[in-house]
Each structure stands twice: as structure tokens, then as C-alpha cells.
Scaffold this active site. Structure first.
Site, PDB file in Angstrom:
ATOM      1  N   ASP A  33      15.275 -59.315  69.958  1.00  0.00           N
ATOM      2  CA  ASP A  33      14.075 -60.126  70.137  1.00  0.00           C
ATOM      3  C   ASP A  33      13.753 -60.287  71.607  1.00  0.00           C
ATOM      4  OD1 ASP A  33      13.521 -60.632  67.556  1.00  0.00           O
ATOM      5  OD2 ASP A  33      14.576 -62.554  67.462  1.00  0.00           O
ATOM      6  N   LYS A  55       8.313 -60.256  69.259  1.00  0.00           N
ATOM      7  CA  LYS A  55       6.945 -60.549  68.847  1.00  0.00           C
ATOM      8  C   LYS A  55       6.277 -61.326  69.956  1.00  0.00           C
ATOM      9  CE  LYS A  55       9.086 -62.093  65.378  1.00  0.00           C
ATOM     10  NZ  LYS A  55       9.487 -62.852  64.200  1.00  0.00           N
ATOM     11  N   MET A 186      10.412 -74.604  71.126  1.00  0.00           N
ATOM     12  CA  MET A 186       9.032 -74.120  71.007  1.00  0.00           C
ATOM     13  C   MET A 186       8.047 -75.276  71.163  1.00  0.00           C
ATOM     14  SD  MET A 186       9.431 -71.448  67.840  1.00  0.00           S
ATOM     15  CE  MET A 186      10.621 -72.389  66.912  1.00  0.00           C
TER      16      MET A 186
END
Ligand code: SAH
Length: 544
Positions: A33, A55, A186
Site C-alpha cells: 500500500d 490507492k 484518517m
């Protein structure tokens, strides 16, 4: 065939588990990732296929951006074909990492998988900033939430339905009632809603908040604020937001090595003089360990980019085997590299094969290799004798009256400096190839990309300088040479100069201490001028 869902920890390779590190060395493929640090990726077995499924959410998403479903399919496919697949995720794979979904997909497809838990940023990143998430009398519990709290999912479970800010604030209001420390991952993009919701829910506006950007990496930045001020502070993801009384703590301030501690030595951080620095280590992988460990212990981030690898000699080792069988007939065996020791000594059938033979060594690493084989050198030129082969020649005894013989197992194409010197002194020297140094494969893309941000590179052999300068990255361009070039040994340094590099430091001895000291001095000017890396985009609810 197994897919290992492996936690890579928060960034620093020192925070990998031993099992994760062992699997990286074995992996045939590593699927990673965006949050995985290149220093961790540089530990992967050379030749392993590195697949970037990072991503990058939002409008600027590059064409390679993959949806979670595509990643699941890829893992299932690889799990059917590839022996050891490492699915590497930042932190812990089951903490907002969607590792659970990947495990379900693998099970459903009948693919064997195992989880290797990792050190989650939720706990490690606050800890490194001096914040204990629980502390007697301050916080007796902690809660880890995503900043995407309350975002609604479509029935597919993969695409977020644009969730109303009001709905989310409602969820934050409920979280406000919890005791203890609130750790938000996040949370950068949602910080205004988060702060508003928590305050409406009853948390005081002056509740301490600490945000740690890029924890456990050289770019770590710590911002201390309050709930009321949180929406206005400038922040870049990835960051961990810590809320509550514990967020006001900074245990590092009391540490004897803290910059402002009364008894602190003169360094900014005496235990981590290279904190914030990325150093490229170019030694062959199997020999990079001690150097890399010394640099990491000093706080540096180490990128392993082997410029050379060691292989058997081109005759398949015939000449070496022959010489080894006849070793007992020599007066001396001279070793000028650890590799020669490692290739030659195991060819002895028995310790007595070297019974009457005296051993000479050049260099500490060579000496250490002999020690590993329980052999003691009879002659080892001190620093005063001068460096390298010349030093050995100058302190070598004269041959006996009838003439004497020296066996010199060395690198193929090593030149004949030692042989010529000893021959001139009256010895007969048999020089035999024990190994060959070949150029290593170029680094994988993710590691090559990280080279541009490195501040220093260490070369320990002329062959390493030549191979590094000739190495090209994935784009076909030569890989960048970091601003500070450190060369161990005068021959390495002169090779670097011949190739047009500016050598910033030439440690007088190959010891880790000497290396660290010269690196620190050479880096002093460069560090202040280094720009911060560009911000990472914040992951979306479906794509941590
Ligand atoms: N599985 C991961 C979390 C994935 S969610 C873990 O256990 O750590 C991604 C979020 O983790 C980022 O948005 C950020 O909030 C946090 N994060 C991960 N690594 C971080 C780091 N080195 N520094 C600060 N935050 C980090």
C-alpha cells in the site's frame, strides 16, 4: 502457496516484527500500500515482484489506482500461482486496513492465508511523540476511530455515499461521551466536523489535542493544539490525531537525551544523531546488516540499495578448491576481504588443514569473518602500517632463506597490489579467485523513487561506487546520487572522485563509530536545507 497479510508497522523498519522481516526476505511477491515506507520495501528479497496497489483517492488518482475488489481479485489470483505472497499494509493489517476483507476473499476462494499482526500507528505514533495512550491518573482507556466516522456506505460496501456533515457530527457527539484517550486515524480532512461534534457533545474546547504527521519516519512533525483550534491548524496526512488529557503529555521532554533536558549532551538528540536523515547503503545485501543496524540505531532511515552482489568465481570455484586442498603446503594465507574468508575457510575439511599455516588479514571485517570461523590471525597490520594491501606488505616478514609461499584468495579481477608487493619482497604468491563481484539488479520502483529524497549514501568498496553510478532506475535514467557521499577507505574515495562525485567524508577507519561521526559532520549543512516531502492524500473511507 500462501498469502501473508503482514503489518509493516508505522514506517521505521525497526518496528517491523521479526516474522514480517523474515517473510519479506522470503517473499516471491510483495503487494503493498501507499503507506508502506520505502525503507521497509528495500528489505524485500531481490527479484521479488513488487506490486503497488496504493490507492490514491480523490480527483488526482493515477490510472494505477485500484479498487478494493480488484485488490482482492489480485491476491486470490496470486495466491493460486505464487508460493509466498506478502500483502504488506501500514501498521496492523486489521486496523482500518481492510485486511479483514482480504482474508474473507481469500478464504472464499480457497486460498491459504495467514495474518502477521503489525505495530499499529494508532498506538506507536502517539508513543513516539511522548504520548502514552493510557497513563495512571490521566487516562484509563483509549478508543481508536477513523475520521470517517459515520460516513455511509452503499449496499456494495465499497463506494462511499457522500455522507452529510450533520450525520457525522452526530456520531462525534456520541463519541464525546467516552472517557479516556480518543485516537483518530484518517482524521485530517474531517477535523472541523470532528472538533465541532466533540465540543457539541460536551468535550471542553480547551481539551488537549496532539497531531502527529508521518510518525516513525524522518519527516515526523508534531503539532500540539486544542479541540477549539484544531480546525485552523495546518496539517498534512497521514497523521494521527490524539484527543484528551493524555494528549497534553510529552514524556520525551523528561528523557535524559531530550534536547532541553538539563543534563542533555550537546547534540539535538544524543541517542539519535541521525534522526530525520535517509541514508542509502550500497553494500551487498548479506553484508549490509551491521552498517544498516548502526545507522538505524543512530536514528537514520536506511534504504538498502545494493550496488553489487557476490557470486562464485567464473571457473565455478575449481581453482579455489584446488588451492584449498593444497593449503597446508603454504607458509601464509592472506585474506583481504570477508568474502574471501567466507568462501575459502569452509573448503577446509578439518581445522588441521591450516595447522602449520600462518594467517594474515587486512581490515576489521575480514578479521571478524576469521573470528566467526574460530581462526586467529597471526598478522594484522595496525592503522599505523597504512591502509589496505600496502599496509600488509609493509609489515609482512621477510621470507625464509629458501623462499616462502603465500596463498591469496581474493576477488576475481582484484588487481595484484598485494601479490606484486609481496613478490617484490621475495615471496612467491599464488593469487586465486574466491568470488566475483557483479552489478546488482536495479532497485524496485518504490525504492528508486525514494532515492531522490535521501540525504546521504555510503560506499564501502570501489566496485560499489562504479556499479551505483552505472545503475539506472525504472525510468532508464541514472539513479540519483544523494548530496552527501561517504566513502569507506581511500581506494573507494578515489574511485568516487574519478567518477566525478564529490566525497564529503572519508571515515579514517571502517568502524561504525567513525562512519557515524563523519556522516553527522558532513550532514550538518545539508539537513537544514532539506525540503519537507509533499503531503500524502488522505485515504477515503473505503481506502485506508
Ligand atoms: N492499518 C494502519 C492504519 C491504516 S488507516 C495502522 O494500523 O496503523 C491510515 C491512517 O493511519 C492514516 O490516515 C493515518 O491516520 C494513520 N497512519 C498510518 N501510518 C502513520 C504514520 N506513520 N504517521 C501518522 N499516521 C499514520
Amino acid at each position: 502457496m500462501t498469502v501473508y497479510l503482514v503489518g509493516a508497522g508505522p514506517g521505521d523498519p525497526g518496528l517491523l516484527t521479526r516474522r514480517a522481516a523474515a517473510l519479506l526476505v522470503r517473499a516471491d511477491a510483495v503487494v503493498y500500500d501507499r503507506l508502506v515506507d520505502p525503507a521497509v520495501l528495500s528489505l524485500a528479497r531481490p527479484g521479488a515482484e513488487l506490486v503497488d496497489v496504493g490507492k490514491r483517492p480523490g480527483p488526482g488518482a493515477p490510472p494505477g489506482a485500484e479498487s478494493q475488489r480488484a485488490i482482492n481479485d489480485l491476491l486470490v489470483d496470486m495466491g493460486h500461482r505464487v508460493d509466498v505472497v506478502v500483502r504488506l499494509k501500514g501498521g496492523d493489517p486489521f486496523v482500518f486496513g481492510r485486511g479483514g476483507e482480504e482474508a474473507e476473499a481469500l478464504s472464499a476462494a480457497g486460498v491459504r492465508w495467514e495474518v502477521v499482526p503489525g505495530v499499529s500507528s494508532a498506538l506507536a505514533v502517539p508513543a513516539l511523540a511522548g504520548i502514552p495512550v493510557t497513563h495512571r491518573g490521566v487516562a484509563t482507556s483509549f478508543t481508536v476511530v477513523t475520521g470517517q466516522v459515520g460516513s455511509r456506505k452503499s449496499s456494495e460496501g465499497s463506494d462511499p455515499v457522500p455522507g452529510g456533515g450533520r450525520e457525522r457530527e452526530e456520531d462525534w457527539r456520541r463519541l464525546a461521551g467516552l472517557e479516556g484517550t480518543l485516537v483518530v486515524l484518517m482524521g485530517v480532512a474531517a477535523r472541523a466536523e470532528l472538533a465541532a461534534g466533540l465540543i457539541e457533545g460536551g468535550r471542553r474546547p480547551d481539551t488537549p489535542v496532539t497531531v502527529i504527521e508521518r510518525g516513525a519516519t524522518p519527516a515526523q512533525r508534531v503539532v500540539r493544539t486544542t479541540l477549539a483550534e484544531l480546525p485552523t491548524v495546518a496539517l498534512d496526512p497521514p497523521a494521527v490525531v490524539v484527543i484528551g488529557p493524555a494528549a497534553a503529555m510529552d514524556l520525551t521532554l523528561g528523557a535524559p537525551n531530550a534536547p532541553n533536558a538539563p543534563n542533555a549532551p550537546n547534540a539535538p538528540n544524543a541517542l539519535a544523531p541521525l534522526a530525520g536523515v535517509t541514508v542509502v547503503v550500497t553494500r551487498p545485501r548479506h553484508q549490509a546488516g551491521s552498517l544498516a543496524d548502526a545507522l538505524s540505531a543512530a536514528g537514520a532511515r536506511v534504504l538498502l540499495v545494493p550496488a553489487t552482489e557476490i557470486e562464485g568465481p567464473s571457473d565455478g570455484g575449481k581453482a579455489l578448491a584446488h588451492a584449498a586442498a593444497a593449503a597446508a603446503g603454504y607458509d601464509w594465507v592472506a585474506f583481504t576481504s570477508a568474502n574471501a574468508v567466507e568462501r575459502f575457510v569452509p573448503l577446509m575439511r578439518d581445522g588441521r588443514d591450516l595447522a602449520g599455516v600462518r594467517l594474515a588479514v587486512v581490515g576489521q571485517g575480514t578479521q571478524d569473518a576469521l573470528t566467526r570461523h574460530r581462526l586467529v590471525a597471526d598478522l594484522s597490520p595496525g592503522l599505523s602500517a597504512g591502509p589496505g594491501a600496502a599496509g600488509l606488505v609493509s609489515c609482512f616478514p621477510d621470507p625464509p632463506p629458501g623462499g616462502g609461499t603465500v596463498l591469496w584468495p581474493c576477488a576475481e579481477g582484484a588487481g595484484d597490489a598485494l601479490a606484486a608487493g609481496l613478490t617484490a619482497r621475495g615471496w612467491r604468491v599464488d593469487q586465486v579467485a574466491a568470488y566475483r563481484t557483479v552489478a546488482a539488479a536495479p532497485p524496485p520502483v518504490a525504492v528508486a523513487d525514494a532515492l531522490a529524497g535521501a540525504q546521504a549514501v555510503v560506499f564501502a568498496a570501489p566496485s560499489a561506487v562504479r556499479a551505483y553510478v552505472a545503475m539506472s532506475g525504472p525510468d532508464g535514467e541514472p539513479v540519483p546520487v544523494p548530496p552527501v557521499v561517504v566513502c569507506i577507505g581511500p581506494t573507494t574515495a578515489s574511485t568516487a572522485r574519478d567518477l566525478g562525485l564529490v566525497v564529503a567524508a572519508e571515515p579514517p577507519t571502517p568502524s561504525p563509530d567513525a562512519l557515524l561521526e563523519s556522516l553527522r559532520t558532513a550532514l550538518a549543512g545539508v539537513l537544514a536545507a532539506t525540503p519537507r516531502p509533499a503531503a500524502e492524500p488522505e485515504p477515503q473511507p473505503d481506502s485506508p
